[in-house]
Design an enzyme around this catalytic site. Structure first.
Site, PDB file in Angstrom:
ATOM      1  N   GLU A 126      56.557   6.815  32.154  1.00  0.00           N
ATOM      2  CA  GLU A 126      55.958   5.439  32.129  1.00  0.00           C
ATOM      3  C   GLU A 126      56.492   4.810  31.099  1.00  0.00           C
ATOM      4  OE1 GLU A 126      51.684   6.688  34.325  1.00  0.00           O
ATOM      5  OE2 GLU A 126      52.037   6.564  32.176  1.00  0.00           O
ATOM      6  N   PRO A 127      57.712   4.337  30.999  1.00  0.00           N
ATOM      7  CA  PRO A 127      57.951   3.575  29.898  1.00  0.00           C
ATOM      8  C   PRO A 127      57.610   2.052  30.206  1.00  0.00           C
ATOM      9  CG  PRO A 127      60.013   3.826  31.383  1.00  0.00           C
ATOM     10  CD  PRO A 127      58.604   4.933  31.940  1.00  0.00           C
ATOM     11  N   ARG A 164      57.380  -0.309  26.574  1.00  0.00           N
ATOM     12  CA  ARG A 164      57.992  -0.892  25.217  1.00  0.00           C
ATOM     13  C   ARG A 164      59.683  -0.671  25.658  1.00  0.00           C
ATOM     14  NH1 ARG A 164      55.556  -0.706  20.469  1.00  0.00           N
ATOM     15  NH2 ARG A 164      54.340   0.883  21.036  1.00  0.00           N
ATOM     16  N   ARG A 188      50.843  -6.818  16.070  1.00  0.00           N
ATOM     17  CA  ARG A 188      51.031  -5.514  15.738  1.00  0.00           C
ATOM     18  C   ARG A 188      51.217  -5.309  14.157  1.00  0.00           C
ATOM     19  NH1 ARG A 188      55.194  -3.417  17.063  1.00  0.00           N
ATOM     20  NH2 ARG A 188      54.225  -1.412  17.452  1.00  0.00           N
ATOM     21  N   CYS A 220      44.063 -18.564   9.273  1.00  0.00           N
ATOM     22  CA  CYS A 220      43.159 -18.470   8.091  1.00  0.00           C
ATOM     23  C   CYS A 220      43.078 -17.111   7.769  1.00  0.00           C
ATOM     24  CB  CYS A 220      42.300 -19.339   8.440  1.00  0.00           C
ATOM     25  SG  CYS A 220      41.236 -19.656   6.675  1.00  0.00           S
TER      26      CYS A 220
HETATM   27  C1  LIG Z   1      49.324   6.119  29.831  1.00  0.00           C
HETATM   28  C2  LIG Z   1      50.019   5.173  29.319  1.00  0.00           C
HETATM   29  N1  LIG Z   1      51.323   5.023  29.911  1.00  0.00           N
HETATM   30  C3  LIG Z   1      52.427   4.572  29.290  1.00  0.00           C
HETATM   31  C4  LIG Z   1      52.234   3.797  28.349  1.00  0.00           C
HETATM   32  C5  LIG Z   1      53.452   3.095  27.812  1.00  0.00           C
HETATM   33  O1  LIG Z   1      53.553   3.384  26.502  1.00  0.00           O
HETATM   34  P1  LIG Z   1      55.126   2.586  25.914  1.00  0.00           P
HETATM   35  O2  LIG Z   1      55.121   1.091  25.900  1.00  0.00           O
HETATM   36  O3  LIG Z   1      55.195   3.142  24.720  1.00  0.00           O
HETATM   37  O4  LIG Z   1      56.329   3.384  26.471  1.00  0.00           O
HETATM   38  C6  LIG Z   1      50.936   3.821  27.606  1.00  0.00           C
HETATM   39  C7  LIG Z   1      50.788   3.027  26.352  1.00  0.00           C
HETATM   40  O5  LIG Z   1      50.873   3.950  25.358  1.00  0.00           O
HETATM   41  C8  LIG Z   1      50.063   4.555  28.077  1.00  0.00           C
HETATM   42  O6  LIG Z   1      48.765   4.525  27.604  1.00  0.00           O
HETATM   43  N1  LIG Z   2      49.737  -1.765  22.016  1.00  0.00           N
HETATM   44  C1  LIG Z   2      50.365  -0.349  21.305  1.00  0.00           C
HETATM   45  C2  LIG Z   2      50.771   0.563  21.893  1.00  0.00           C
HETATM   46  C3  LIG Z   2      49.842   1.316  22.815  1.00  0.00           C
HETATM   47  C4  LIG Z   2      49.597   0.794  23.973  1.00  0.00           C
HETATM   48  C5  LIG Z   2      49.257   1.560  25.065  1.00  0.00           C
HETATM   49  N2  LIG Z   2      48.422   2.873  25.307  1.00  0.00           N
HETATM   50  C6  LIG Z   2      51.578  -1.148  20.278  1.00  0.00           C
HETATM   51  O1  LIG Z   2      51.750  -2.354  20.374  1.00  0.00           O
HETATM   52  O2  LIG Z   2      52.323  -0.341  19.966  1.00  0.00           O
END
Ligand SMILES: Cc1ncc(COP(=O)(O)O)c(C=O)c1O
Ligand SMILES: N[C@@H](CCCC[NH3+])C(=O)O
EC number: 4.1.1.20
Length: 467
Positions: A319-320, A322, A363, A394
């Site tokens: 599940e990529p 990012r 972030r 602010c």
């Molecule tokens: C269950 C699950 N799958 C996939 C992801 C996607 O993670 P990333 O965007 O780091 O690949 C996340 C977020 O951390 C998640 O919680």
């Molecule tokens: N929101 C986080 C990642 C975790 C998201 C999903 N579990 C980030 O910006 O790095």
């Protein structure tokens, strides 16, 4: 210590030293291809373009701040995962960034989609995703969210608690539905990432622990439920991870659990999801693995473990989020003020304030995340000077880029872009200080398309019913 900011140029006797990993660039105009999406380049005159469209034209058309997605780059990254993991299923994690168009790109690139709320599921369906290719996550899915998923025939629900199992059974019994489920397990892996985004150690809210036996309990319940088909198990160790060792340990422990389940019940579950979390480069200090390298190491482990436990290799999914959406997008801002301030040790720090901030990218404030930045409306011959890019909120912690070398002649009106901003920036945006959320536009072959329009003050005011 004297310093002035005259006629657009910073004159500071001594600026703060940056962190060790930050090299002073020889050419402040250079755009490191490891950080910027594929089509980004400086064209004649020094302006930066994305997919053939200049940033000044983009800014004129939609204003700033704005998020600019390189559509071909997004599709190419999705395709690279699909190809590297051929035979496995790649679920794009929509939480990183999702709109109807993004769901369509994912569909057209033949990927699957991971959603973690009824809202994300609604966007995915509106974008034409086949429900059978969607997985629903969440540690506290509501009855309404589960009902939506079940009624639409979502391909799998990743169950996260015994309470959720009860809810699914009740919904199925009442409506004649059948649920295809996976059990989310925690493998005890301590992922090397920020504490807030590590999810496989014991003391956190997600999943069922393998160590204390809860994972097996949940699996047995789902397997023998008359309303559920247990497809397999799911592990997600965290996010922005570079050290692939954590994924390997998780793969070993989940394969072992599948083998133990097979021994206990006589059933070899057909599926294993190893989650997402693959890190990307935000600065040149980050060195992410390629999808090919990740695929090779994960495949080897799964095959090795299957042989060792003498079980069939399950259908694997990942599940990529990012790693697909992140590098495709730059955040585009306009510089509003430049200020040189004294800091300890007789040094100065140059603060460059832009027209967005922590409301469009939380972030850095939330995880101390590092970013990079460049002036993109023009090239400069000025010396590189260490700067801190801050927003207009602010709030003292409203920092976008803690340390970055920018040209000493940076001045109000310059466009400044932050690369690798496609994941968890606009998706986590807020309206703090009543700022409106920025638009997201995609550029492809010189053409601009709006994915999300800019929120207006009227949008915000319409929520304030005035009572
Ligand atoms: C269950 C699950 N799958 C996939 C992801 C996607 O993670 P990333 O965007 O780091 O690949 C996340 C977020 O951390 C998640 O919680
Ligand atoms: N929101 C986080 C990642 C975790 C998201 C999903 N579990 C980030 O910006 O790095």
């Amino acid at each position: 210590m004297t310093h002035t900011h005259v006629a657009g140029s910073i004159h500071a006797d001594a600026t703060a030293a940056g962190p060790q990993w930050l090299n002073r660039p020889t050419d402040v105009n250079e755009l490191d291809p490891a950080l910027w999406s594929a089509s980004v380049e400086r064209v004649d005159g020094g302006e930066v373009s994305v997919a053939g469209l200049g940033v000044k034209e983009i800014a004129e058309e939609v204003g700033t701040p704005a998020y600019v997605v390189d559509e071909a780059d997004f599709r190419a990254r999705a395709a690279a995962f699909r190809e590297a993991f051929a035979g496995w299923q790649v679920y794009y994690a929509g939480k990183s960034f999702l709109t109807r168009s993004v769901a369509r790109w994912i569909r057209e690139e033949d990927l699957y989609l991971d959603v973690c709320s009824g809202g994300e599921l609604t966007v995915a369906l509106a974008g034409g995703m086949d429900p059978a290719r969607i997985g629903l996550h969440g540690n506290n899915k509501s009855v309404d969210e589960l009902a939506l998923a079940l009624s639409k025939g979502v391909g799998r629900i990743i169950v996260d608690s015994l309470d959720e199992i009860d809810r699914i059974e009740q919904l199925c019994a009442a409506n004649g539905w059948r649920a295809r489920v996976m059990v989310r397990v925690t493998t005890g892996v301590e992922a090397h990432t920020h504490e807030y985004i590590a999810t496989a150690h014991e003391d956190q809210k997600f999943g069922f622990s393998i160590t204390n036996g809860q994972a097996m309990v949940a699996m047995v319940r789902c397997h023998y439920s008359e309303h559920m088909d247990l497809l397999g198990i799911h592990s997600h160790i965290g996010s922005q991870i570079f050290d692939t060792h954590g994924f390997e340990v998780a793969a070993r422990r989940t394969m072992k659990l599948l083998a133990q389940f097979a021994a206990a019940t006589g059933t070899e579950l057909p599926e294993l999801d190893l989650g997402g979390g693959f890190g990307i480069a935000y600065t040149h200090a980050d060195t992410p693995a390629t999808p090919d390298a990740l695929a090779t190491s994960l495949r080897e482990i799964v095959e090795h473990e299957a042989r060792g436990y003498n079980i069939a290799i399950p259908q694997i999914s990942i599940e990529p989020g990012r790693a697909i959406s992140g590098p495709t997008t730059m955040a585009l801002y306009t510089v509003g003020t430049v200020k040189v301030v004294d800091i300890d040790g007789g040094q100065n720090r140059v603060y460059v304030s832009v027209d967005g901030g922590m409301s469009d990218n939380i972030r850095p404030a939330l995880y101390a995340a590092e970013y990079s930045a460049a002036v993109v409306s023009r090239a400069s011959r000025a010396e590189p000077v260490l700067c801190r890019v801050v927003g207009k909120h602010c709030e003292g912690g409203d920092i976008l880029v803690r340390d970055v070398f920018l040209p000493a002649d940076i001045a109000p009106g310059d466009l400044l872009a932050v690369p690798a901003s496609g994941a968890y920036s606009r998706a986590m945006a807020s309206n703090y200080n009543m700022l409106t959320k920025p638009p997201v536009v995609a550029v492809r072959d010189g053409e601009l398309t709006t994915l999300l329009r800019r929120e207006s003050l009227e949008d915000l005011m319409s929520l304030d019913v005035g009572n």
